[in-house]
Design a protein around this motif. Sequence first.
Motif, PDB file in Angstrom:
ATOM      1  N   HIS A  18      27.888   6.527 -90.313  1.00  0.00           N
ATOM      2  CA  HIS A  18      26.689   7.059 -89.489  1.00  0.00           C
ATOM      3  C   HIS A  18      25.754   7.480 -90.305  1.00  0.00           C
ATOM      4  O   HIS A  18      25.848   8.167 -91.257  1.00  0.00           O
ATOM      5  CB  HIS A  18      27.104   8.178 -88.579  1.00  0.00           C
ATOM      6  N   ARG A  23      23.760  12.530 -83.670  1.00  0.00           N
ATOM      7  CA  ARG A  23      22.871  12.641 -82.494  1.00  0.00           C
ATOM      8  C   ARG A  23      22.125  13.717 -82.442  1.00  0.00           C
ATOM      9  O   ARG A  23      20.903  14.044 -81.940  1.00  0.00           O
ATOM     10  CB  ARG A  23      23.583  12.277 -81.231  1.00  0.00           C
ATOM     11  N   TYR A  54      20.472   5.270 -75.321  1.00  0.00           N
ATOM     12  CA  TYR A  54      19.800   4.881 -76.391  1.00  0.00           C
ATOM     13  C   TYR A  54      18.539   4.242 -75.730  1.00  0.00           C
ATOM     14  O   TYR A  54      17.485   4.261 -76.324  1.00  0.00           O
ATOM     15  CB  TYR A  54      20.652   3.681 -76.995  1.00  0.00           C
ATOM     16  N   THR A  69      33.673   8.082 -84.596  1.00  0.00           N
ATOM     17  CA  THR A  69      32.907   9.232 -84.841  1.00  0.00           C
ATOM     18  C   THR A  69      33.766  10.326 -85.587  1.00  0.00           C
ATOM     19  O   THR A  69      35.128  10.107 -85.447  1.00  0.00           O
ATOM     20  CB  THR A  69      32.347   9.753 -83.761  1.00  0.00           C
ATOM     21  N   THR A  93      25.189   3.147 -86.931  1.00  0.00           N
ATOM     22  CA  THR A  93      26.802   3.399 -86.623  1.00  0.00           C
ATOM     23  C   THR A  93      27.835   2.315 -86.601  1.00  0.00           C
ATOM     24  O   THR A  93      27.459   1.218 -86.011  1.00  0.00           O
ATOM     25  CB  THR A  93      26.932   4.304 -85.497  1.00  0.00           C
ATOM     26  N   LEU A 130      22.754  10.893 -76.269  1.00  0.00           N
ATOM     27  CA  LEU A 130      23.349   9.865 -77.019  1.00  0.00           C
ATOM     28  C   LEU A 130      24.748  10.186 -77.086  1.00  0.00           C
ATOM     29  O   LEU A 130      25.353  10.166 -78.153  1.00  0.00           O
ATOM     30  CB  LEU A 130      23.015   9.744 -78.479  1.00  0.00           C
ATOM     31  N   PHE A 164      28.152   8.892 -79.413  1.00  0.00           N
ATOM     32  CA  PHE A 164      27.896   8.914 -80.673  1.00  0.00           C
ATOM     33  C   PHE A 164      28.131  10.089 -81.526  1.00  0.00           C
ATOM     34  O   PHE A 164      28.490  11.138 -81.014  1.00  0.00           O
ATOM     35  CB  PHE A 164      26.246   8.549 -80.998  1.00  0.00           C
ATOM     36  N   ASP A 165      28.376  10.058 -82.701  1.00  0.00           N
ATOM     37  CA  ASP A 165      28.729  11.159 -83.796  1.00  0.00           C
ATOM     38  C   ASP A 165      27.873  12.332 -83.538  1.00  0.00           C
ATOM     39  O   ASP A 165      26.578  12.279 -83.302  1.00  0.00           O
ATOM     40  CB  ASP A 165      28.558  10.756 -85.121  1.00  0.00           C
TER      41      ASP A 165
END
Length: 483
Positions: free
Chosen positions: A433, A211, A177, A385, A381, A203, A206-207
């Motif tokens: 998300h 991303r 990030y 995920t 978020t 990323l 993360f989902d």
Amino acid sequence: MAFDYDLFVIGGGSGGVRAARVAAAEGAKVAIAESSRMGGTCVIRGCVPKKLMVFASSYHESFEDARSYGWDVEDGAFDWNAFSGHLNIELDRLEGVYRSLLDGSNVEIFDSRARLADAHTVELADGTQKTAKHILVATGGRPVRPDMPNAHLGIVSDDIFHLPELPKRLLIIGGGYIACEFACIMNGLGVEVTQFYRGAQILRGFDDEARGLVAEMMREKGINLHLGTNIVDMAEASADHTIPNTSTGTDAAMGAPVAEHAAQATSGSGGPVWVKATNGTEAVYDAVLFATGRNPNTADMGLEEIGVEVGRRGEIVVDEYSQTAVPSIYAIGDVTNRVQLTPVAIREGMAFVETVFKGNPTPIDHDLIPSAIFTQPELGTIGLTEEEAREQEPVEIYCTSFRPMQSAFAGRTDRVLMKLVVAKESRKVLGCHIVAPGAGEMIQLAGIAVKMGATKEDFDRTVAVHPTMSEELVTMKTPMRVA
């Protein structure tokens, strides 16, 4: 045994300051030591200055959009010196606020580095020793450079705020990030940004769908993102720099001769830097930013010598009450490497006071923490995920991606994403998300519902606010897929 203090806090960041003030409000005699500036990473070299830079970098698109909405405006030019001067004034003000809050709480401040001499003794940099019944370590973390030759030629996130001028060409190494946020910031300020990340997608963790959209939008906005790519060599560059082991002598990212880049470079970090990548390309940049991770600040603190357990990366090992292997010593925040977020450190500090000074043992709740990445667009978020959830149980995925009204009217191709991950059996929303402008603001509110255990039907029963982007969260009726 009589102690000098009931509590001695090492580290003047958000978590340490909050714990010191709240403990003092309970009648404890408290001291705090900070080797740098009061306010810590978040206030001085993290969240706050970064978010102000995010605001600054967004105006270029705002000027473009304004013309589409009928305003007769010119882009103008960004003045780094004017901005950074104002930024420093604001950070000075905030540090003053922190000091005033501590003074008002009767917390004694030591502007000094501190280390542990024993289970109840803190030693300051001048050799002075102070004793305390309880010691709280809240020294946070620091950015790290990779272990490679000439890594000192690169800068880290702490250095960004002190650049004498903006680089014309910036290479960012990393895909987390911090790397992605600064790629978007610097791109918005007019810097030519190239980003290398060794993984398959930015990323990580993360989902995937979220991303993926962030990466797509970053590229559309002009960031030269290279996945599966890392830096293998770097050196000081000059106009007559000779490139070893090259047949072309060109910068594949920019399409210009390396010597030309070196001649034009006006680095804010000490001079142009030549870089060779794993994909075989070579180029010269005005600055190279390493955003390759952070380690806890535990070096030379005397921790292990007195029995405090320290992990592989230097993190202090604690239990659910933030207590170390030495009963009188506790640790909170990034130095424990649990969840590296400022609000989490503050919560841990509050729980520490509840446990130690209020007689109310309070474990830390690290479940379902909302968070935001301030890329452009932002990613907000909370929860699982899609990939995590479908490994756990059967799920339904409610998802929509569209061009938001404001940017579509201005002729931009930006898209946003609204996504809910729902447990098929219980109907509970396991994850939310959002990729959109203002996603950080949206996820704070959606996070309340998810933390409360809201079901998809609870979302459905909520009347939409129209016209907004976030109304899609309560209007999606049919799952896009079942996993």
